[in-house]
Every structure is written in C-alpha cells, then in structure tokens.
Design a protein around this motif. Structure first.
Motif, mmCIF file in Angstrom:
data_model
loop_
_atom_site.group_PDB
_atom_site.id
_atom_site.type_symbol
_atom_site.label_atom_id
_atom_site.label_comp_id
_atom_site.label_asym_id
_atom_site.label_seq_id
_atom_site.Cartn_x
_atom_site.Cartn_y
_atom_site.Cartn_z
ATOM 1 N N UNK A 126 0.916 -1.732 0.336
ATOM 2 C CA UNK A 126 -0.042 -0.090 -0.186
ATOM 3 C C UNK A 126 0.869 0.988 0.241
ATOM 4 N N UNK A 127 1.726 1.391 0.999
ATOM 5 C CA UNK A 127 3.155 2.683 0.790
ATOM 6 C C UNK A 127 3.745 2.740 -0.318
ATOM 7 N N UNK A 154 3.844 5.398 -5.530
ATOM 8 C CA UNK A 154 3.432 6.344 -6.513
ATOM 9 C C UNK A 154 2.572 6.833 -7.454
ATOM 10 N N UNK A 155 1.422 7.382 -6.831
ATOM 11 C CA UNK A 155 0.491 8.019 -6.840
ATOM 12 C C UNK A 155 0.758 9.166 -7.206
ATOM 13 N N UNK A 156 1.523 9.746 -5.563
ATOM 14 C CA UNK A 156 1.882 10.816 -5.735
ATOM 15 C C UNK A 156 3.313 11.358 -6.292
ATOM 16 N N UNK A 173 7.664 8.654 0.804
ATOM 17 C CA UNK A 173 6.168 8.415 1.139
ATOM 18 C C UNK A 173 5.641 8.787 2.958
ATOM 19 N N UNK A 174 7.002 7.910 3.215
ATOM 20 C CA UNK A 174 6.797 7.454 4.927
ATOM 21 C C UNK A 174 6.950 9.393 5.396
ATOM 22 N N UNK A 175 8.146 9.680 4.653
ATOM 23 C CA UNK A 175 9.059 11.051 5.942
ATOM 24 C C UNK A 175 7.396 11.393 5.498
ATOM 25 N N UNK A 176 6.748 11.573 4.171
ATOM 26 C CA UNK A 176 5.644 12.596 4.601
ATOM 27 C C UNK A 176 4.191 12.766 5.655
ATOM 28 N N UNK A 211 2.905 16.323 13.389
ATOM 29 C CA UNK A 211 2.662 18.345 13.375
ATOM 30 C C UNK A 211 0.759 18.198 12.942
ATOM 31 N N UNK A 212 0.388 17.226 12.822
ATOM 32 C CA UNK A 212 -1.329 17.779 13.010
ATOM 33 C C UNK A 212 -2.278 18.220 14.845
ATOM 34 N N UNK A 213 -2.538 19.342 14.863
ATOM 35 C CA UNK A 213 -2.937 19.423 15.453
ATOM 36 C C UNK A 213 -3.625 17.988 16.185
#
Length: 79
Positions: free
Chosen positions: A16-17, A22-24, A31-34, A41-43
């Motif tokens: 899946x990863x 690949x989609x991005x 992808x893992x870093x993102x 960083x999400x509240x």
C-alpha cells in the motif's frame, strides 16, 4: 539528517505504501517521510481529562449543594 529503519513491516502495508508513493510520484521513503511529518505536525484533537469533564457539564449552571457533614460513628472495642 537522521535515519530510521522500520523492521517487520507487513507485506500488505508495504504494498500500500509503494502504491501510494507511486500515485504521488515519489519514492516509498519520501512517502513515509510525508506521512510521518503530517502525523506529528497535526494538532491533537483528543480532549484531555479536564476538557472532557468541562464538555460533559457544559451548559449546566448554578452551584452544587454540598451536604452537611455527619459525625463518624464511634465503635467500641470493649465488647
């Protein structure tokens, strides 16, 4: 920069990863870093204990009646 190794990654999750990366249009590593960057960083939307209590009793007004204290019953040890 630091490195991170992830062991025992489930094959289905890795697939899946790889597909999501690949989609991005970038590598699985990017992808893992993102994903990690967004996750940390999400509240936080989770309420703390005090916030849960405040939310539970929101809208209630007035004061609680505190009952008068009663004396503690005395127990005789001589019986």
């Amino acid at each position: 920069m630091a490195s991170l190794t992830i062991r025992n990654l489930d094959d289905a999750l890795k697939t899946k990863l790889r597909l999501q990366a690949a989609e991005h249009g970038w590598s699985m590593e990017q992808e893992a870093r993102e994903i990690l960057r967004r996750a940390v960083s999400a509240p936080s939307t989770e309420l703390g204990f005090a916030d849960k209590i405040r939310q539970r009793f929101a809208g209630l007004e007035g004061e609680l009646e505190i009952p008068a204290r009663q004396t503690v019953r005395q127990i005789s040890l001589e019986d």
